[in-house]
Design an enzyme around this catalytic site. Structure first.
Site, PDB file in Angstrom:
ATOM      1  N   LYS A  11       0.843  -1.204   0.000  1.00 54.66           N
ATOM      2  CA  LYS A  11       0.000   0.000   0.000  1.00 54.66           C
ATOM      3  C   LYS A  11       0.877   1.253   0.000  1.00 54.66           C
ATOM      4  O   LYS A  11       2.012   1.206   0.483  1.00 54.66           O
ATOM      5  CB  LYS A  11      -0.851   0.026   1.286  1.00 54.66           C
ATOM      6  CG  LYS A  11      -1.985  -0.964   1.320  1.00 54.66           C
ATOM      7  CD  LYS A  11      -2.765  -0.845   2.624  1.00 54.66           C
ATOM      8  CE  LYS A  11      -3.904  -1.839   2.687  1.00 54.66           C
ATOM      9  NZ  LYS A  11      -4.965  -1.620   1.697  1.00 54.66           N
ATOM     10  N   ASP A  36      -7.379  -3.201  10.734  1.00 61.96           N
ATOM     11  CA  ASP A  36      -7.955  -4.108   9.734  1.00 61.96           C
ATOM     12  C   ASP A  36      -8.482  -5.404  10.383  1.00 61.96           C
ATOM     13  O   ASP A  36      -8.956  -6.297   9.690  1.00 61.96           O
ATOM     14  CB  ASP A  36      -6.901  -4.412   8.656  1.00 61.96           C
ATOM     15  CG  ASP A  36      -7.525  -4.748   7.309  1.00 61.96           C
ATOM     16  OD1 ASP A  36      -8.686  -4.364   7.076  1.00 61.96           O
ATOM     17  OD2 ASP A  36      -6.847  -5.405   6.495  1.00 61.96           O
ATOM     18  N   ARG A  48     -10.504 -11.319   1.903  1.00 61.17           N
ATOM     19  CA  ARG A  48     -11.400 -12.332   1.324  1.00 61.17           C
ATOM     20  C   ARG A  48     -10.756 -13.716   1.386  1.00 61.17           C
ATOM     21  O   ARG A  48     -11.449 -14.726   1.456  1.00 61.17           O
ATOM     22  CB  ARG A  48     -11.777 -11.930  -0.111  1.00 61.17           C
ATOM     23  CG  ARG A  48     -10.630 -11.802  -1.066  1.00 61.17           C
ATOM     24  CD  ARG A  48     -10.961 -10.967  -2.296  1.00 61.17           C
ATOM     25  NE  ARG A  48     -11.051  -9.538  -1.965  1.00 61.17           N
ATOM     26  CZ  ARG A  48     -11.417  -8.588  -2.821  1.00 61.17           C
ATOM     27  NH1 ARG A  48     -11.749  -8.906  -4.063  1.00 61.17           N
ATOM     28  NH2 ARG A  48     -11.476  -7.332  -2.450  1.00 61.17           N
TER      29      ARG A  48
HETATM   30  N1  BES Z   1      -8.041  -3.676   4.326  1.00 65.68           N
HETATM   31  C1  BES Z   1      -8.210  -3.287   2.997  1.00 65.68           C
HETATM   32  C2  BES Z   1      -9.486  -2.503   2.738  1.00 65.68           C
HETATM   33  C3  BES Z   1      -9.604  -1.144   3.356  1.00 65.68           C
HETATM   34  C4  BES Z   1      -9.232  -0.024   2.654  1.00 65.68           C
HETATM   35  C5  BES Z   1     -10.161  -0.990   4.598  1.00 65.68           C
HETATM   36  C6  BES Z   1      -9.390   1.227   3.207  1.00 65.68           C
HETATM   37  C7  BES Z   1     -10.330   0.268   5.151  1.00 65.68           C
HETATM   38  C8  BES Z   1      -9.944   1.370   4.447  1.00 65.68           C
HETATM   39  C9  BES Z   1      -8.262  -4.507   2.086  1.00 65.68           C
HETATM   40  O1  BES Z   1      -7.506  -5.585   2.478  1.00 65.68           O
HETATM   41  C10 BES Z   1      -7.742  -4.069   0.755  1.00 65.68           C
HETATM   42  O2  BES Z   1      -6.634  -3.645   0.699  1.00 65.68           O
HETATM   43  N2  BES Z   1      -8.574  -4.169  -0.260  1.00 65.68           N
HETATM   44  C11 BES Z   1      -8.197  -3.754  -1.557  1.00 65.68           C
HETATM   45  C12 BES Z   1      -8.814  -4.707  -2.543  1.00 65.68           C
HETATM   46  C13 BES Z   1      -8.321  -4.514  -3.954  1.00 65.68           C
HETATM   47  C14 BES Z   1      -6.876  -4.897  -4.057  1.00 65.68           C
HETATM   48  C15 BES Z   1      -9.171  -5.323  -4.871  1.00 65.68           C
HETATM   49  C16 BES Z   1      -8.713  -2.342  -1.787  1.00 65.68           C
HETATM   50  O3  BES Z   1      -9.798  -2.006  -1.342  1.00 65.68           O
HETATM   51  O4  BES Z   1      -7.990  -1.546  -2.386  1.00 65.68           O
HETATM   52 ZN    ZN Z   2      -5.494  -5.482   1.883  1.00 65.00          ZN
HETATM   53 ZN    ZN Z   3      -7.231  -5.737   4.565  1.00 61.92          ZN
END
Ligand code: BES
Ligand code: ZN
Ligand code: ZN
Length: 537
Positions: free
Chosen positions: A280, A291, A354
Site C-alpha cells: 500500500k 484491519d 477475502r
Molecule cells: N483492508 C483493505 C481494505 C480497506 C481499505 C479498509 C481502506 C479500510 C480502508 C483490504 O484488504 C484491501 O486492501 N482491499 C483492496 C482490494 C483490492 C486490491 C481489490 C482495496 O480495497 O484496495
Molecule cells: Zn489489503
Molecule cells: Zn485488509
C-alpha cells in the site's frame, strides 16, 4: 463510571449535576418531572429556553447554577432537538454529550432525568447507558500523562432517578443491557485502536481465551499446524510473509450445552495490512492496524451474547493474520488452494481479507452445520467510495436476513445499505489459470467483487457479508464515537440476533412495523413476544 438507579426525587438528589434533557421549541408537558423541576427552580428553565439563549438543538448543552433551590448545585440542559424528529439514538447522543460535558467540569457525580417519550423505560435506560459509557470511551493504555487531569475528581457515577419500584426495575434492566453492550464495544475499540506491535494474532487468541475463562463461552484456537492439516491454503498463504503465526479463533456460545445449528459470525482479523507484496502507499497506512475490526466486533459480540444470556447458539470465528511482504510472502500470480478445494490465483496480495474469510467460511460450512452466517470485514476501499462513513455495505444470499439487519441498522444507528450480488459479478473473478482469482478486472464494483468472491465459499448456507471498511473507524468526532475505532457491528449484531426467527418460524422473519409507522426495537419486539407467550400459558 458506574451507573446506578436511585429512588430519589429530582429536587432532593445530591448529585453534582442534574442533567435535564429538553426538546427544541416545545412547552414542557403539564405534570411532567421537568415541569415540576422548573417550578422548584422558580421558572428558571422555561425563562432560559424562552430567551433563546439556548436552542435545545440536538447535542447542545448549557449549564445553570441552581442557587440552593434544589439539592443539586447545577442543572445541565441537554438538547434533544425537535420532538417530531425524535428517535432513540437522539437520547443516546444527548446522554453522551451531557456525560462528556460533565466530565470536563471535573465533578464526580451526575443524575439524569428521562425525557417524555413513548419509549419504554428499559429502552431509554439502555440508550442512556450506552451513550454515556461510549461517549466517555478512551484508550487508556498508552498515554503516560493525562493532559488536563490536574487535581479534579473524575466522573464516577451516573444516577438514573426512578419514581417507583417498577420503574426502578425497568431502568436497572436497561442499564444492565447498556453496560454489557458498551463494555463489548469498548473492548472492540481497545483492540482496534491499540497498535499492531501489541495486537497480533496470538494476542487476539489470548483475549478470546481469557474471555472464555470469565464467561460461559468455550474457546478453541486453531494453530498453523491445525490449518495445515485442514488444508487452509488461503489463510496460510496470507500469513506466510509474517513471522507472527496465524490463528483461527473459535468462541462457542451454546446455552445449556445445546448442539443446535449455530448462527456463525465471522470477523476479518488482519492485525496489520501492509498490502503484502502489492504494498500500500504510505499515507494513512497506520490505519491498517484496525484491519482486524471485523474480528474485534465478533469477539465483542460473543462476550455480550454470553453476558446477556442470549437464548440461541452462536459461534464466533476470527481468522487472524498479519499481511506483510517478505522473501516468503505470497506473490501476485501465485496459486493457492483453499480449504474448500477451490484454487485461487492471487492477483493482488492486498485483497487478503477475502482469502482469510474464505477458509473460515468454508470451515464453518464443513464443521459447524450453520443455520446461517454473517461476516464482518474491513474488506474494500471501494465501499468507502460508495457509502462513505454513514453506512456499512451489505450483500448476501438471504433477503430475509438482510431485511432484519437493515431494520436493526436503523434501530441501532449502525446503518447498513444493500448492494446487489448478481451472478454477472461472479463471472468477473474467473481466472485463466485457476478456478477463481482474488480481484476483478478493474476497479469497477470493487466491494461487490469482494462479496462475489466470498459467496464462492458459503455453499447453500444463508449468508450475509457486511463490509465495514467505511464505518470501522472515524476521523470526525461524534457524541458517542470518539476519533479512531468505532466498534461498529456489535450493537447491530445483538439487535439482529435477537430479532432473527428460529429456523422453523421463517415466516416471522418479515420486518414488523408498528402502528405509528416506526419499526419497533428488538427490545420492544421481545417484550411483545413475551406477552404473547404469557397470554398463551
Ligand atoms: N483492508 C483493505 C481494505 C480497506 C481499505 C479498509 C481502506 C479500510 C480502508 C483490504 O484488504 C484491501 O486492501 N482491499 C483492496 C482490494 C483490492 C486490491 C481489490 C482495496 O480495497 O484496495
Ligand atoms: Zn489489503
Ligand atoms: Zn485488509
Amino acid at each position: 463510571m458506574k451507573i446506578t438507579v436511585k429512588r430519589d426525587k429530582f429536587d432532593s438528589t445530591k448529585a453534582d449535576v442534574l442533567i435535564v434533557p429538553v426538546y427544541q421549541d416545545t412547552p414542557f408537558e403539564a405534570g411532567s418531572p421537568v415541569t415540576q423541576l422548573d417550578a422548584s427552580l422558580d421558572g428558571l428553565l422555561r425563562d432560559y429556553l424562552d430567551s433563546r439563549d439556548f436552542s435545545a438543538s440536538l447535542n447542545s448543552t448549557t449549564l445553570l447554577r441552581t442557587r440552593g433551590r434544589i439539592a443539586a448545585p447545577r442543572v445541565l440542559l441537554a438538547g434533544l432537538g425537535k420532538p417530531d424528529m425524535f428517535q432513540i439514538d437522539h437520547l443516546r447522543q444527548a446522554s453522551a454529550s451531557a456525560a462528556t460535558t460533565v466530565q470536563k467540569l471535573g465533578v464526580a457525580t451526575m443524575a439524569m432525568l428521562l425525557p417524555a417519550t413513548e419509549l419504554d423505560l428499559e429502552t431509554q435506560a439502555q440508550a442512556v447507558a450506552e451513550g454515556a459509557l461510549l461517549g466517555l470511551y478512551s484508550l487508556k493504555t498508552y498515554k503516560t500523562s493525562e493532559d488536563d487531569s490536574e487535581d479534579k475528581p473524575s466522573l464516577s457515577e451516573l444516577q438514573l432517578l426512578a419514581s417507583g419500584g417498577s420503574a426502578q426495575q425497568k431502568l436497572a434492566q436497561g442499564v444492565k443491557r447498556g453496560e454489557i453492550i458498551a463494555k463489548a464495544v469498548s473492548l472492540a475499540r481497545d483492540l482496534s485502536n491499540s497498535p499492531g506491535n501489541d495486537i497480533n494474532p496470538s494476542y487476539l487468541a489470548k483475549t478470546a481465551q481469557k474471555m472464555a475463562k470469565r464467561t460461559s463461552l468455550k474457546c478453541n484456537i486453531l494453530s498453523r499446524d491445525d490449518m495445515k492439516k485442514l488444508k487452509m491454503g488461503c489463510l496460510l498463504g496470507v500469513a506466510q510473509g509474517s513471522v507472527q503465526p496465524p490463528v483461527l479463533i473459535m468462541l462457542d456460545h451454546a446455552p445449556n450445552g445445546t448442539a443446535e445449528s449455530p448462527v456463525v459470525l465471522v470477523g476479518k482479523g488482519i492485525t496489520f495490512d501492509s498490502g503484502g507484496i502489492s504494498i500500500k502507499p504510505a499515507a494513512n497506512m497506520e490505519d491498517m492496524k484496525m484491519d482486524m475490526s471485523g474480528g474485534a466486533a465478533v469477539l465483542g459480540a460473543m462476550q455480550a451474547l454470553a453476558e446477556l444470556e442470549h437464548p440461541r447458539r452462536v459461534v464466533g470465528l476470527v481468522p487472524a493474520s498479519e499481511n506483510l511482504p517478505s522473501g516468503e510472502a505470497v506473490k501476485p500470480g501465485d496459486i493457492i488452494r483453499a480449504m474448500s478445494g477451490k484454487t485461487v490465483e492471487v492477483i493482488n496480495t492486498d485483497a487478503e481479507g477475502r482469502l482469510v474469510l474464505a477458509d473460515a467460511l468454508a470451515y464453518a460450512v464443513e464443521h459447524l452445520k450453520p443455520e446461517r452466517m454473517i461476516d464482518l470485514a474491513t474488506l474494500t476501499g471501494a465501499v468507502v467510495v460508495a457509502l462513505g462513513a454513514h453506512a456499512t455495505g451489505m450483500m448476501g444470499t438471504d433477503e430475509d436476513m438482510m431485511a432484519i439487519l437493515k431494520a436493526s441498522g436503523d434501530h441501532t444507528a449502525e446503518r447498513v445499505w444493500q448492494l446487489p450480488l448478481f451472478e454477472d459479478y461472479s463471472k468477473q473473478i474467473k481466472s485463466d489459470f485457476a478456478d477463481i482469482k482474488n480481484v476483478g478486472a478493474g476497479r469497477d464494483a470493487g466491494s461487490i467483487i469482494g462479496g462475489a468472491f466470498l459467496k464462492e465459499f458459503v455453499r447453500d448456507v444463508p449468508w450475509v457479508h457486511l463490509d465495514i471498511a467505511g464505518t470501522a473507524w472515524t476521523r470526525a468526532s461524534h457524541p458517542y464515537i470518539p476519533k479512531g475505532a468505532t466498534g461498529v457491528g456489535i450493537r447491530l449484531l445483538i439487535d439482529a440476533l435477537e430479532a432473527l426467527p428460529r429456523p422453523d418460524t421463517k415466516a416471522e422473519a418479515k420486518v414488523e412495523v408498528s402502528s405509528n409507522g416506526k419499526k419497533p426495537s428488538s427490545a420492544e419486539k421481545s417484550k411483545s413476544k413475551g406477552k404473547a407467550a404469557k397470554a398463551k400459558a
